[in-house]
Design an enzyme around this catalytic site. Structure first.
Site, PDB file in Angstrom:
ATOM      1  N   LYS A   1     -12.047   1.801   6.369  1.00  0.00           N
ATOM      2  CA  LYS A   1     -12.420   1.288   5.294  1.00  0.00           C
ATOM      3  C   LYS A   1     -11.603   0.074   5.496  1.00  0.00           C
ATOM      4  CE  LYS A   1     -11.849   0.589   1.180  1.00  0.00           C
ATOM      5  NZ  LYS A   1     -11.403  -1.556   0.437  1.00  0.00           N
TER       6      LYS A   1
ATOM      7  N   GLU B   1       1.592   3.656   4.755  1.00  0.00           N
ATOM      8  CA  GLU B   1       3.086   2.506   4.931  1.00  0.00           C
ATOM      9  C   GLU B   1       2.836   1.740   4.094  1.00  0.00           C
ATOM     10  OE1 GLU B   1       3.576   1.253   8.427  1.00  0.00           O
ATOM     11  OE2 GLU B   1       3.048   3.702   9.139  1.00  0.00           O
TER      12      GLU B   1
ATOM     13  N   CYS C   1       4.350  -7.338   5.037  1.00  0.00           N
ATOM     14  CA  CYS C   1       5.134  -5.748   4.422  1.00  0.00           C
ATOM     15  C   CYS C   1       6.332  -6.076   4.734  1.00  0.00           C
ATOM     16  CB  CYS C   1       3.845  -4.936   4.449  1.00  0.00           C
ATOM     17  SG  CYS C   1       4.118  -4.295   6.228  1.00  0.00           S
TER      18      CYS C   1
ATOM     19  N   GLU D   1       7.105  -7.080  -5.551  1.00  0.00           N
ATOM     20  CA  GLU D   1       6.828  -7.923  -3.945  1.00  0.00           C
ATOM     21  C   GLU D   1       5.970  -8.605  -4.569  1.00  0.00           C
ATOM     22  OE1 GLU D   1       3.896  -5.107  -2.309  1.00  0.00           O
ATOM     23  OE2 GLU D   1       5.385  -6.014   0.034  1.00  0.00           O
TER      24      GLU D   1
HETATM   25  P1  NAD Z   1      -4.365  -2.501  -1.523  1.00  0.00           P
HETATM   26  O1  NAD Z   1      -2.938  -1.422  -1.998  1.00  0.00           O
HETATM   27  O2  NAD Z   1      -4.959  -3.649  -2.605  1.00  0.00           O
HETATM   28  O3  NAD Z   1      -5.418  -2.141  -0.827  1.00  0.00           O
HETATM   29  C1  NAD Z   1      -5.180  -1.528   0.219  1.00  0.00           C
HETATM   30  C2  NAD Z   1      -6.366  -1.069   0.922  1.00  0.00           C
HETATM   31  O4  NAD Z   1      -6.868   0.485  -0.585  1.00  0.00           O
HETATM   32  C3  NAD Z   1      -7.840  -1.658   0.948  1.00  0.00           C
HETATM   33  O5  NAD Z   1      -8.818  -1.500   1.928  1.00  0.00           O
HETATM   34  C4  NAD Z   1      -8.182  -1.456  -0.942  1.00  0.00           C
HETATM   35  O6  NAD Z   1      -9.923  -1.370  -0.643  1.00  0.00           O
HETATM   36  C5  NAD Z   1      -8.271   0.017  -0.367  1.00  0.00           C
HETATM   37  N1  NAD Z   1      -8.235   0.845  -2.210  1.00  0.00           N
HETATM   38  C6  NAD Z   1      -7.920   0.041  -3.242  1.00  0.00           C
HETATM   39  N2  NAD Z   1      -8.074   0.942  -4.210  1.00  0.00           N
HETATM   40  C7  NAD Z   1      -7.647   2.010  -3.356  1.00  0.00           C
HETATM   41  C8  NAD Z   1      -8.246   3.755  -3.566  1.00  0.00           C
HETATM   42  N3  NAD Z   1      -7.856   3.753  -5.318  1.00  0.00           N
HETATM   43  N4  NAD Z   1      -8.056   4.276  -3.208  1.00  0.00           N
HETATM   44  C9  NAD Z   1      -8.320   4.050  -1.903  1.00  0.00           C
HETATM   45  N5  NAD Z   1      -8.523   3.312  -0.896  1.00  0.00           N
HETATM   46  C10 NAD Z   1      -8.487   1.949  -2.482  1.00  0.00           C
HETATM   47  O7  NAD Z   1      -3.147  -3.466  -0.524  1.00  0.00           O
HETATM   48  P2  NAD Z   1      -3.365  -5.039   0.194  1.00  0.00           P
HETATM   49  O8  NAD Z   1      -3.624  -5.724  -1.571  1.00  0.00           O
HETATM   50  O9  NAD Z   1      -4.706  -5.308   0.551  1.00  0.00           O
HETATM   51  O10 NAD Z   1      -2.562  -5.344   0.789  1.00  0.00           O
HETATM   52  C11 NAD Z   1      -0.962  -5.694   0.479  1.00  0.00           C
HETATM   53  C12 NAD Z   1      -0.819  -4.491   0.491  1.00  0.00           C
HETATM   54  O11 NAD Z   1      -0.508  -3.607   1.981  1.00  0.00           O
HETATM   55  C13 NAD Z   1       1.641  -5.027   0.295  1.00  0.00           C
HETATM   56  O12 NAD Z   1       1.615  -4.133  -0.419  1.00  0.00           O
HETATM   57  C14 NAD Z   1       1.938  -5.251   1.530  1.00  0.00           C
HETATM   58  O13 NAD Z   1       2.937  -4.476   1.628  1.00  0.00           O
HETATM   59  C15 NAD Z   1       0.825  -3.622   2.153  1.00  0.00           C
HETATM   60  N6  NAD Z   1       0.782  -3.410   3.743  1.00  0.00           N
HETATM   61  C16 NAD Z   1       1.959  -2.206   3.695  1.00  0.00           C
HETATM   62  C17 NAD Z   1       2.769  -2.626   5.658  1.00  0.00           C
HETATM   63  C18 NAD Z   1       2.889  -1.525   5.842  1.00  0.00           C
HETATM   64  O14 NAD Z   1       2.810  -0.808   7.072  1.00  0.00           O
HETATM   65  N7  NAD Z   1       4.314  -0.667   5.433  1.00  0.00           N
HETATM   66  C19 NAD Z   1       1.366  -3.775   6.433  1.00  0.00           C
HETATM   67  C20 NAD Z   1       0.544  -4.181   5.779  1.00  0.00           C
HETATM   68  C21 NAD Z   1       0.591  -4.479   4.456  1.00  0.00           C
END
Ligand code: NAD
Length: 482
Positions: A165, A239, A273, A374
């Site tokens: 997804k 993650e 991240c 963040e």
């Molecule tokens: P997000 O949490 O908004 O979304 C991530 C994914 O989850 C998307 O595909 C989104 O559609 C989906 N999603 C949203 N609501 C959901 C739900 N209720 N249930 C299941 N899936 C759902 O994050 P973002 O804005 O896309 O990405 C940025 C974040 O990702 C930052 O916090 C960043 O630090 C983190 N990140 C972490 C790592 C790591 O390795 N630790 C790597 C990259 C990004």
């Protein structure tokens, strides 16, 4: 042509909008929950076929996938650049990294070992390491192609099927990767992509037909995913976000450290991240070090992500742009100083793209929002410390524990810091280093389990014990007379 910088206008459609031009890049129908159910059912059959192949055959498929990734690097990087504003040189490097990850996992398919257990004479026990079955892989937009490869390889390499997804902001490279995976020889439906927003991710996380979840994203969403997955006791790899400290001691090579800190906070417009977002610099060199940072920051090339000279592109969407600008305003309102940046770069002031100039904020206190939350943008907050003890306290004063960075030429101090900093990764004298063989997992609210290194095998397999009575004598019985 659509001129909005917002995503989906109607819940049924996913509209991908360029953060550089505001134009529509693609309009895709969102999957329905019934389509997700059907994908999960198909994945189950594909997984059996995959696990039924020889490990050598699986290895060849993953190797071929790596070749196809390399061959299509330009195309995949361009898709990510158009959807997210990722600069093309970073995108290319991420696709090459993805190909490297596939080669690594091609070498892992025949290394999923069980154990033979020394039990008692007349009894043989051993373990089988087996795939879980079907994995839901939910990924964010900040490294879309790499995420759709790096987060799917551990489950695939361990014999599972995946349903990806991707983020609603950047589904195109994952869709293309599904085609390449099939071309590489994966069984049909082994690697499927469901396009949609959070509701589709939530459906996947809660679905009883999904055995494991690999989620990469924010802490807030990760918490929801973990709760949904717990109802059916799914294995989860989470993650999550970070607020990584970077500590500069007076004995560091200050020029190198300034370059490292800048790359660490500005790479991918700060949307990483493990971004170097909290600079803690020793008070004796704070002025000198900040001056070096400011001077270099003004030389960074911000602009069109498709221009090969560009170093920093736009942020991904209007919501992210407004969020970052709000953080900058809040820091100023709380008494910090915007030393450089703080808005659009001057040369792009009339541009429609969502550009934010490299921003360095000084006089930041640990209690300010910009220190605690963040930002996910090109914004560095600078605070000072007086002693090593204080540096550790400040570094650990966070709900996050993803990565950290220490700059010093004192080797013993580096290892002392590494022992005491609460983060999944500690870097010495470098900005972020990631590789498929190196664990990368968060402490505290930054994550659970690990999608890299051998730790990933634990997350993607289950161990079955087999015990067989081999002794020739009668069945040992605790019940005489029965
Ligand atoms: P997000 O949490 O908004 O979304 C991530 C994914 O989850 C998307 O595909 C989104 O559609 C989906 N999603 C949203 N609501 C959901 C739900 N209720 N249930 C299941 N899936 C759902 O994050 P973002 O804005 O896309 O990405 C940025 C974040 O990702 C930052 O916090 C960043 O630090 C983190 N990140 C972490 C790592 C790591 O390795 N630790 C790597 C990259 C990004």
């Amino acid at each position: 042509m659509t001129r909005t910088l917002e995503p989906a206008a109607t819940p049924a459609d996913i509209i991908v909008v360029s953060p550089t031009s505001g134009d529509t890049v693609a309009t895709l129908p969102s999957a329905t929950t019934a389509e997700v159910d059907a994908a999960i059912a198909r994945a189950r059959g594909a997984q059996r076929e995959w696990w039924g192949m020889t490990s050598d055959a699986r290895s060849k498929v993953l190797w071929r996938w790596s070749e196809l990734l390399d061959e299509h690097a330009e195309e995949l990087a361009t898709l990510d650049a158009r959807c997210t504003g990722k600069v093309i040189r970073d995108g290319l490097s991420e696709v090459r990294t993805a190909a490297r990850y596939a080669r690594y996992w091609a070498g892992q398919t025949d290394k999923l070992f069980g154990d033979q257990l020394n039990d008692v004479p007349g009894r043989l026990s051993y373990t089988l390491r087996e795939p879980l079955g079907v994995f839901g892989v939910i990924i964010p937009w900040n490294a879309p192609c790499l995420g759709s490869v790096s987060r799917t390889l551990p489950p695939l390499g361990c014999g599972n099927a995946v349903i990806v997804k991707p983020s609603e902001f950047s589904p195109l490279s994952a869709l293309r990767n599904a085609e390449l995976a099939r071309e590489a020889g994966m069984p049909e439906h082994l690697y499927q992509v469901v396009v949609g927003a959070g509701d589709i991710g939530a459906h996947l996380a809660a679905h009883p037909g999904v055995d494991g979840i690999s989620f990469t994203g924010s802490v807030e969403t990760g918490r929801k995913v973990n709760i949904a997955a717990a109802a059916t006791f799914k294995r989860t790899t989470l993650e999550l976000g970070g607020k990584s400290p970077v500590i500069v001691f007076p004995d560091a090579d200050l020029d190198e450290a300034a370059l490292g800190v800048l790359i660490g906070i500005l790479m991918n417009a700060g949307q990483i991240c493990a971004a170097n977002s909290r600079l803690l610099v020793h008070e004796s060199v704070a002025e000198e070090f900040t001056a070096k940072l400011l001077e270099r920051a003004q030389r960074v090339e911000v602009g069109d992500p498709l221009d090969p000279r560009t170093q920093v592109g736009p942020v991904v969407c209007r919501r992210q742009y407004d969020k970052v600008m709000d953080f900058i305003a809040s820091a100023e309102a709380e008494g910090a100083t915007i030393a450089v940046g703080g808005g659009r770069p001057l040369h792009l002031s009339e541009d429609r793209g969502l550009f934010i100039a490299p921003t360095i904020i000084t006089n930041v206190r640990p209690d300010m929002r910009v220190s605690r939350e963040e930002v996910f943008g090109p914004v560095l907050g600078v605070s000072t410390f007086a002693t090593e003890e204080e540096a550790i306290e400040l570094a650990n004063d966070s709900e996050f524990g993803l990565s950290s960075y220490v700059w010093t030429t004192d080797g013993a101090r580096l290892h002392r810091m590494a022992e005491r900093i609460e983060s999944g990764v500690v870097h010495g004298n470098t900005y972020l280093v990631m590789d498929v063989q190196l664990p990368f997992g968060g402490f505290k609210n930054s994550g659970v389990s690990n999608a890299f290194g051998n730790e990933a095998i634990e997350a993607c397999t289950q161990v079955k014990r087999v015990t067989v009575r081999t002794g020739a004598g009668p069945l040992p019985s605790p019940w005489p007379g029965v």
